[in-house]
Design an enzyme around this catalytic site. Structure first.
Site, short mmCIF file in Angstrom:
data_model
loop_
_atom_site.label_atom_id
_atom_site.label_comp_id
_atom_site.label_asym_id
_atom_site.label_seq_id
_atom_site.Cartn_x
_atom_site.Cartn_y
_atom_site.Cartn_z
N GLY A 1 -8.25 -4.28 2.57
CA GLY A 1 -7.77 -5.35 1.71
C GLY A 1 -8.02 -5.03 0.25
O GLY A 1 -8.64 -4.02 -0.08
N GLY B 1 -9.20 -5.85 -3.94
CA GLY B 1 -10.24 -6.49 -4.74
C GLY B 1 -11.64 -6.00 -4.46
O GLY B 1 -11.89 -5.06 -3.70
N CYS C 1 -12.07 0.46 5.30
CA CYS C 1 -11.95 0.25 3.85
C CYS C 1 -12.71 -0.99 3.37
O CYS C 1 -13.92 -0.97 3.32
CB CYS C 1 -10.50 0.25 3.43
SG CYS C 1 -9.81 1.92 3.48
N LEU C 2 -12.03 -2.08 3.04
CA LEU C 2 -12.75 -3.27 2.58
C LEU C 2 -13.68 -3.78 3.67
O LEU C 2 -14.80 -4.23 3.39
CB LEU C 2 -11.75 -4.36 2.18
CG LEU C 2 -12.33 -5.60 1.48
CD1 LEU C 2 -13.08 -5.23 0.21
CD2 LEU C 2 -11.22 -6.61 1.15
N ASN D 1 -6.95 4.73 0.14
CA ASN D 1 -6.51 3.75 -0.85
C ASN D 1 -7.66 2.79 -1.11
O ASN D 1 -7.80 1.78 -0.44
CB ASN D 1 -5.28 2.99 -0.35
CG ASN D 1 -4.97 1.80 -1.24
OD1 ASN D 1 -5.38 1.75 -2.39
ND2 ASN D 1 -4.24 0.83 -0.70
N HIS E 1 -7.92 5.59 5.99
CA HIS E 1 -6.98 4.93 6.89
C HIS E 1 -6.57 5.82 8.07
O HIS E 1 -5.65 6.62 7.96
CB HIS E 1 -5.74 4.50 6.11
CG HIS E 1 -5.99 3.34 5.21
ND1 HIS E 1 -5.95 2.03 5.65
CD2 HIS E 1 -6.33 3.27 3.91
CE1 HIS E 1 -6.24 1.21 4.65
NE2 HIS E 1 -6.48 1.95 3.59
N GLU F 1 -4.95 4.89 10.53
CA GLU F 1 -3.65 4.44 11.03
C GLU F 1 -2.51 4.98 10.17
O GLU F 1 -1.35 4.57 10.33
CB GLU F 1 -3.59 2.92 11.05
CG GLU F 1 -3.28 2.25 9.74
CD GLU F 1 -4.35 2.36 8.67
OE1 GLU F 1 -4.06 2.13 7.50
OE2 GLU F 1 -5.50 2.68 9.02
#
Length: 368
Positions: free
Chosen positions: A229, A231, A257-258, A299, A343, A345
């Protein structure tokens, strides 16, 4: 001042630097943190990735739009980036299974785009000076006015954005008769993550970003997933508390990630905003458990503090980014928990790390 050419547009950075280009025909002014992605393909997946919400994307690949768009090649139901900066925008496209051209795709969602920018110079500038807020303007707003508006835009550090992209209500993906049930916390989840879980015989219930452990437990899942996600992860206090309770009950959990950062914060390990972050589909990662290298899609603009993770008695680093040594993966020694900062995926992109979904299923089997 007004721009002399009606097609002229600009990108104004927070430090006052200006890059000029041309509008593709969609007028407006948009704000966001400027960042760049080095991927040579997959622009539609990038534009619809919820992790990019609130960001102006600079495409380092010279050609954008040359293969059009396809309605199934999306990671969310709408474009998530704030705006696009590119070198050559292709108004014509060529691909057998394309649905429509990129300009038509952008027009439907009013994505402000500036082309004919020296993106080599721009990417080099961001690389050397760091990610910062910026504004794209294609409607002739005076530069001094743009500077005033840009100064009022909040920095990404400390900014909670998961609530802007998360589902408002729970929903289901997969077949109810599947072998495994997964409760997924949607902090900005990508569609291809769900596809990978469903492909492994999972029935997934996706919960809003602020779901409690009790909410997620009510599905009687075999495992829990914490998604990617946008932020800063630090303000996500409810998600951190949910992660704590998942771990207290020793439920199988996988974070990306987040979600990876939330798991760290739930254990008192800090995160920090990176100078530039990692965004591309060719990032090298070393699996410290096997010694093997992986080419990965990444990312993210925040990362886990490695020194704190190394000092934590219940954690070990499982993967590291070869370029800068940042934490790319971790697992707990006493809990059924692991996570990665990239990632697995990836679509398009390398599939070197897709085995992580298999490991999640294996962990679920062990817990049964």
């Amino acid at each position: 001042m007004k721009y002399s050419n009606r097609n002229q547009a600009l990108l104004l950075l927070a430090d006052g630097t200006i890059f000029y280009g041309k509008s593709i025909g969609i007028e407006g002014t948009v704000f966001g943190e400027v960042c760049y992605n080095t991927g040579m393909t997959g622009y539609q997946e990038i534009f619809t990735d919820p992790s990019y919400f609130g960001q102006i994307m600079v495409a380092s690949n010279a050609h954008i739009g040359n293969y059009g768009t396809n309605e199934v090649e999306v990671e969310a139901d709408k474009i998530m980036i704030s705006g696009l900066v590119c070198k050559n925008f292709s108004f014509n496209h060529s691909r057998v299974n394309s649905t429509e051209g990129l300009k038509e795709y952008f027009e439907k969602q009013n994505l402000v785009t500036i082309s004919d920018v020296d993106t080599r110079a721009l990417v080099s500038y961001i690389r050397d000076n760091g990610a910062m807020n910026a504004v794209i303007c294609t409607d002739g707003t005076p530069i001094e006015e743009l500077k005033k508006q840009l100064a009022a835009v909040p920095d990404m550090e400390g900014l909670e954005l998961a609530s802007k992209v998360s589902t408002k209500e729970p929903y289901f993906v997969g077949e109810p008769t599947a072998k495994y049930k997964i409760s997924a916390l949607d902090l900005g989840i990508k569609k291809n993550i769900l596809r990978n879980l469903v492909k492994r015989d999972c029935y997934v219930k996706v919960f809003p970003f602020d779901a409690t452990y009790e909410d997620m437990k009510s599905f009687s899942p075999d495992g829990y997933f914490l998604s990617n996600g946008p932020g800063d992860p630090d303000p996500l206090l409810v998600a951190q508390e949910t992660a704590k309770k998942i771990l207290e009950n020793n439920n199988p959990v996988f974070g990306i990630c987040l979600g990876h950062q939330v798991l760290a914060l739930a254990n008192g390990i800090s995160t920090y905003k990176m100078f530039n972050g990692h965004r591309g589909i060719n990032h090298p990662v070393k699996n410290l458990l096997t010694g093997k290298g992986e080419i990965t899609s990444q990312n993210h603009g925040f990362a886990v503090v490695r020194e704190e993770l190394e000092k934590h008695p219940d954690f070990e680093i499982t993967h590291e980014h070869i370029n800068d040594g940042t934490v790319a993966g971790m697992r707990m020694k006493s809990k059924n928990c692991f996570s990665v900062q990239y990632h697995p995926e990836a679509s398009p992109g390398p599939h070197d790390a897709s085995y992580l979904f298999d490991e999640f299923i294996e962990n679920i089997e062990k817990a049964k």
